[in-house]
Design a protein around this motif. Structure first.
Motif, PDB file in Angstrom:
ATOM      1  N   ASP A   5       0.833  -1.211   0.000  1.00 40.30           N
ATOM      2  CA  ASP A   5       0.000   0.000   0.000  1.00 40.30           C
ATOM      3  C   ASP A   5       0.865   1.258   0.000  1.00 40.30           C
ATOM      4  O   ASP A   5       0.551   2.238  -0.682  1.00 40.30           O
ATOM      5  CB  ASP A   5      -0.938   0.013   1.197  1.00 40.30           C
ATOM      6  CG  ASP A   5      -2.067  -0.999   1.070  1.00 40.30           C
ATOM      7  OD1 ASP A   5      -2.421  -1.369  -0.071  1.00 40.30           O
ATOM      8  OD2 ASP A   5      -2.588  -1.423   2.113  1.00 40.30           O
ATOM      9  N   ALA A   6       1.955   1.236   0.747  1.00 41.16           N
ATOM     10  CA  ALA A   6       2.864   2.389   0.779  1.00 41.16           C
ATOM     11  C   ALA A   6       3.518   2.595  -0.584  1.00 41.16           C
ATOM     12  O   ALA A   6       3.643   3.740  -1.052  1.00 41.16           O
ATOM     13  CB  ALA A   6       3.923   2.196   1.857  1.00 41.16           C
ATOM     14  N   LEU A   7       3.903   1.511  -1.245  1.00 49.23           N
ATOM     15  CA  LEU A   7       4.488   1.626  -2.580  1.00 49.23           C
ATOM     16  C   LEU A   7       3.463   2.172  -3.573  1.00 49.23           C
ATOM     17  O   LEU A   7       3.787   3.026  -4.400  1.00 49.23           O
ATOM     18  CB  LEU A   7       5.017   0.267  -3.044  1.00 49.23           C
ATOM     19  CG  LEU A   7       6.270  -0.230  -2.322  1.00 49.23           C
ATOM     20  CD1 LEU A   7       6.526  -1.690  -2.648  1.00 49.23           C
ATOM     21  CD2 LEU A   7       7.476   0.616  -2.678  1.00 49.23           C
ATOM     22  N   MET A   8       2.226   1.703  -3.485  1.00 49.02           N
ATOM     23  CA  MET A   8       1.182   2.212  -4.379  1.00 49.02           C
ATOM     24  C   MET A   8       0.932   3.692  -4.136  1.00 49.02           C
ATOM     25  O   MET A   8       0.725   4.457  -5.076  1.00 49.02           O
ATOM     26  CB  MET A   8      -0.119   1.418  -4.205  1.00 49.02           C
ATOM     27  CG  MET A   8      -0.052   0.054  -4.848  1.00 49.02           C
ATOM     28  SD  MET A   8      -1.641  -0.759  -5.132  1.00 49.02           S
ATOM     29  CE  MET A   8      -2.420  -0.698  -3.546  1.00 49.02           C
ATOM     30  N   ASP A   9       0.986   4.128  -2.880  1.00 47.83           N
ATOM     31  CA  ASP A   9       0.786   5.541  -2.573  1.00 47.83           C
ATOM     32  C   ASP A   9       1.906   6.387  -3.167  1.00 47.83           C
ATOM     33  O   ASP A   9       1.656   7.452  -3.735  1.00 47.83           O
ATOM     34  CB  ASP A   9       0.680   5.745  -1.065  1.00 47.83           C
ATOM     35  CG  ASP A   9       0.280   7.157  -0.720  1.00 47.83           C
ATOM     36  OD1 ASP A   9      -0.757   7.632  -1.238  1.00 47.83           O
ATOM     37  OD2 ASP A   9       1.004   7.800   0.066  1.00 47.83           O
ATOM     38  N   TYR A  46      12.590   0.331   1.838  1.00 53.76           N
ATOM     39  CA  TYR A  46      11.600   0.976   0.977  1.00 53.76           C
ATOM     40  C   TYR A  46      12.208   1.475  -0.334  1.00 53.76           C
ATOM     41  O   TYR A  46      11.648   1.257  -1.407  1.00 53.76           O
ATOM     42  CB  TYR A  46      10.933   2.114   1.746  1.00 53.76           C
ATOM     43  CG  TYR A  46       9.845   2.785   0.970  1.00 53.76           C
ATOM     44  CD1 TYR A  46       8.608   2.182   0.835  1.00 53.76           C
ATOM     45  CD2 TYR A  46      10.062   4.011   0.355  1.00 53.76           C
ATOM     46  CE1 TYR A  46       7.599   2.786   0.095  1.00 53.76           C
ATOM     47  CE2 TYR A  46       9.065   4.609  -0.379  1.00 53.76           C
ATOM     48  CZ  TYR A  46       7.844   3.997  -0.504  1.00 53.76           C
ATOM     49  OH  TYR A  46       6.859   4.584  -1.227  1.00 53.76           O
ATOM     50  N   ALA A  47      13.359   2.126  -0.261  1.00 55.12           N
ATOM     51  CA  ALA A  47      14.002   2.640  -1.475  1.00 55.12           C
ATOM     52  C   ALA A  47      14.351   1.494  -2.419  1.00 55.12           C
ATOM     53  O   ALA A  47      14.163   1.607  -3.640  1.00 55.12           O
ATOM     54  CB  ALA A  47      15.249   3.445  -1.118  1.00 55.12           C
ATOM     55  N   ASP A  48      14.845   0.387  -1.883  1.00 57.34           N
ATOM     56  CA  ASP A  48      15.154  -0.784  -2.705  1.00 57.34           C
ATOM     57  C   ASP A  48      13.894  -1.352  -3.345  1.00 57.34           C
ATOM     58  O   ASP A  48      13.914  -1.823  -4.481  1.00 57.34           O
ATOM     59  CB  ASP A  48      15.822  -1.884  -1.878  1.00 57.34           C
ATOM     60  CG  ASP A  48      17.260  -1.563  -1.518  1.00 57.34           C
ATOM     61  OD1 ASP A  48      17.846  -0.632  -2.106  1.00 57.34           O
ATOM     62  OD2 ASP A  48      17.794  -2.264  -0.637  1.00 57.34           O
ATOM     63  N   GLN A  49      12.792  -1.315  -2.624  1.00 61.37           N
ATOM     64  CA  GLN A  49      11.529  -1.829  -3.165  1.00 61.37           C
ATOM     65  C   GLN A  49      11.049  -0.975  -4.330  1.00 61.37           C
ATOM     66  O   GLN A  49      10.591  -1.497  -5.350  1.00 61.37           O
ATOM     67  CB  GLN A  49      10.475  -1.900  -2.064  1.00 61.37           C
ATOM     68  CG  GLN A  49      10.798  -2.948  -1.027  1.00 61.37           C
ATOM     69  CD  GLN A  49       9.986  -2.796   0.239  1.00 61.37           C
ATOM     70  OE1 GLN A  49       9.354  -1.770   0.486  1.00 61.37           O
ATOM     71  NE2 GLN A  49       9.998  -3.838   1.061  1.00 61.37           N
ATOM     72  N   MET A  50      11.159   0.337  -4.210  1.00 63.64           N
ATOM     73  CA  MET A  50      10.760   1.221  -5.316  1.00 63.64           C
ATOM     74  C   MET A  50      11.677   1.006  -6.512  1.00 63.64           C
ATOM     75  O   MET A  50      11.214   0.959  -7.654  1.00 63.64           O
ATOM     76  CB  MET A  50      10.797   2.687  -4.890  1.00 63.64           C
ATOM     77  CG  MET A  50       9.519   3.249  -4.316  1.00 63.64           C
ATOM     78  SD  MET A  50       7.982   2.897  -5.188  1.00 63.64           S
ATOM     79  CE  MET A  50       8.201   3.630  -6.768  1.00 63.64           C
ATOM     80  N   THR A  51      12.971   0.857  -6.258  1.00 62.02           N
ATOM     81  CA  THR A  51      13.919   0.594  -7.340  1.00 62.02           C
ATOM     82  C   THR A  51      13.570  -0.712  -8.035  1.00 62.02           C
ATOM     83  O   THR A  51      13.613  -0.809  -9.266  1.00 62.02           O
ATOM     84  CB  THR A  51      15.362   0.563  -6.791  1.00 62.02           C
ATOM     85  OG1 THR A  51      15.655   1.840  -6.227  1.00 62.02           O
ATOM     86  CG2 THR A  51      16.363   0.239  -7.871  1.00 62.02           C
ATOM     87  N   CYS A  52      13.197  -1.705  -7.264  1.00 61.55           N
ATOM     88  CA  CYS A  52      12.797  -2.997  -7.800  1.00 61.55           C
ATOM     89  C   CYS A  52      11.557  -2.841  -8.693  1.00 61.55           C
ATOM     90  O   CYS A  52      11.486  -3.422  -9.783  1.00 61.55           O
ATOM     91  CB  CYS A  52      12.524  -3.957  -6.649  1.00 61.55           C
ATOM     92  SG  CYS A  52      11.934  -5.565  -7.145  1.00 61.55           S
TER      93      CYS A  52
END
Length: 64
Positions: A5-9, A46-52
């Motif tokens: 949910d945080a990534l979608m936001d 979190y930053a790694d997840q967005m990069t992914c």
């Protein structure tokens, strides 16, 4: 708020091209789950997840 949910936001606010690549929230949610699960190296923060997610978007042809 859970991780996806945080990534979608963040996508909604900062990566609108990626957010709008999906017609339904459920598809967006599943795509993020798959992107994180299929990462060569599991993203830790979190930053790694967005990069992914950005890398998965490029690989899936979602990047214009």
């Amino acid at each position: 708020m859970n991780t996806i949910d945080a990534l979608m936001d963040t996508m909604r606010r900062e990566e609108t091209w990626l957010y709008n690549a999906f017609d339904r929230p459920s598809r967006r949610y599943r795509w993020i789950e798959q992107a994180l699960a299929n990462a060569e190296i599991p993203p830790k923060g979190y930053a790694d997840q967005m990069t992914c997610c950005r890398a998965a978007a490029r690989a899936d042809g979602l990047l214009s």
